[in-house]
Design an enzyme around this catalytic site. Structure first.
Site, short mmCIF file in Angstrom:
data_model
loop_
_atom_site.label_atom_id
_atom_site.label_comp_id
_atom_site.label_asym_id
_atom_site.label_seq_id
_atom_site.Cartn_x
_atom_site.Cartn_y
_atom_site.Cartn_z
N CYS A 296 0.79 -1.24 0.00
CA CYS A 296 0.00 0.00 0.00
C CYS A 296 0.82 1.29 0.00
O CYS A 296 0.65 2.13 -0.88
CB CYS A 296 -0.94 0.00 1.20
N HIS B 227 -2.10 6.54 4.51
CA HIS B 227 -1.03 5.54 4.66
C HIS B 227 0.34 6.03 4.18
O HIS B 227 1.16 5.24 3.72
CB HIS B 227 -1.41 4.24 3.94
#
Length: 308
Positions: A76, A131
């Site tokens: 990610c 993130h």
């Protein structure tokens, strides 16, 4: 070398020009919808057996498909860092996922696409999973985004409120002084997953069953406000779908061959369809909407993962 955010912006502008040669527009709008752990075969445009994505299939039929387009990384944080900077992890310094305990993030000397567009007069918004660092200047509010609404990392990185479906089940946050630590490797119990609006936590723990609806509402509001201000806009919508745990609002959907995954896939497709309708109502022919996945399906999750 790898493309800079300015090169990415230039390519996008060319694509908008190709899609609407009949009219002369000002600065185009950009919407990037990034799905999390979606599989190539999760889209009916790619796999005829998939029936849950009519809005995305229509988008593919009406637009341009990139059939040999690769994510910059298989996890990610690195893939998102590359998307927003135009540089691979070996150059931008993000080669692994950031954790709850991470104090850093995307290096502050990296330029994001949002910063480039902000300097060009755009209204910029990020909605969804970030993130790329959640402390200090690594927060999206300091990386070129005028508005941010979302979670700082993946939604299995913190205990949550778990009404309705939630598979595999991340444990709910401890209540009434119950011990916080649970011996599990796939969920975190030390921190309740927060939902941010700009730099303020507006819900903790997150209610996963209503998260998609809140993202759609905030995206709609952002597009409306940008259009009312007559400013071009850049919206980065980073969905929770199709990362586990999968959460779908009750009542449960009818039984289907793909079960809870198929229901969550349908929910994601409906969200994308809603955003497209809103975008068309405020700038059809002058808005580039790009749907992509961050890194492919989490195959280890078996029936709760996408098709490769």
């Amino acid at each position: 070398g790898t493309p800079s955010p300015r090169a990415v912006l230039g390519l996008a502008a060319v694509l908008v020009g190709l899609s609407a040669p009949q009219a002369a527009y000002g600065q185009p709008n950009f919407i990037v919808i990034l799905a999390d752990d979606v599989g190539w075969g999760d889209l009916g445009a790619n796999w005829a057996e998939t029936k849950e994505t009519p809005h995305l299939d229509e988008l593919a039929a009406q637009g341009m498909r990139f059939v040999d387009f690769h994510s910059a990384a298989s996890t990610c944080s690195p893939s998102r860092a590359s998307l927003l900077t135009g540089r691979l992890g070996a150059r931008n310094g993000v080669t692994h996922n950031f954790a709850i305990t991470s104090v850093g993030g995307l290096p502050l000397n990296e330029t994001t696409l949002a910063e480039v567009l902000q300097e060009a007069g755009y209204s910029t918004g990020a909605i969804g999973k970030w993130h790329l660092g959640h402390h200090g200047r690594h927060h999206p509010s300091f990386r070129g985004f005028d508005y941010y609404f979302g979670i700082p990392y993946s939604h299995d990185m913190g205990c949550t409120d778990t009404p309705g479906y939630n598979l595999p089940p991340c444990p709910p946050c401890p209540r009434h002084g119950t011990a916080a630590r649970v011996a599990r490797k796939d969920c975190y119990m030390e921190v309740a997953l927060p939902l941010f609006e700009n730099v303020t936590i507006v819900q903790q723990p997150v209610n996963l069953s209503s998260l998609a609806a809140r993202y759609a509402e905030e995206a709609t509001r952002f597009i409306q406000q940008a259009s009312d201000s007559r400013r071009p806009f850049f919206l980065y919508l980073a969905l929770a779908h199709m990362h586990v745990p999968l959460g779908v609002p009750p009542p449960p959907p009818p039984a289907s061959g793909r079960g809870i995954y198929g229901a969550a896939l349908s929910e994601m497709d409906a969200l994308v369809g809603r955003i497209k309708r809103v975008a068309d109502s405020h700038g059809k022919g002058n808005t580039l909407l790009w749907f992509a996945g961050d890194n492919g399906p989490w195959a280890q999750k078996c029936e709760l993962a996408g098709r490769l």
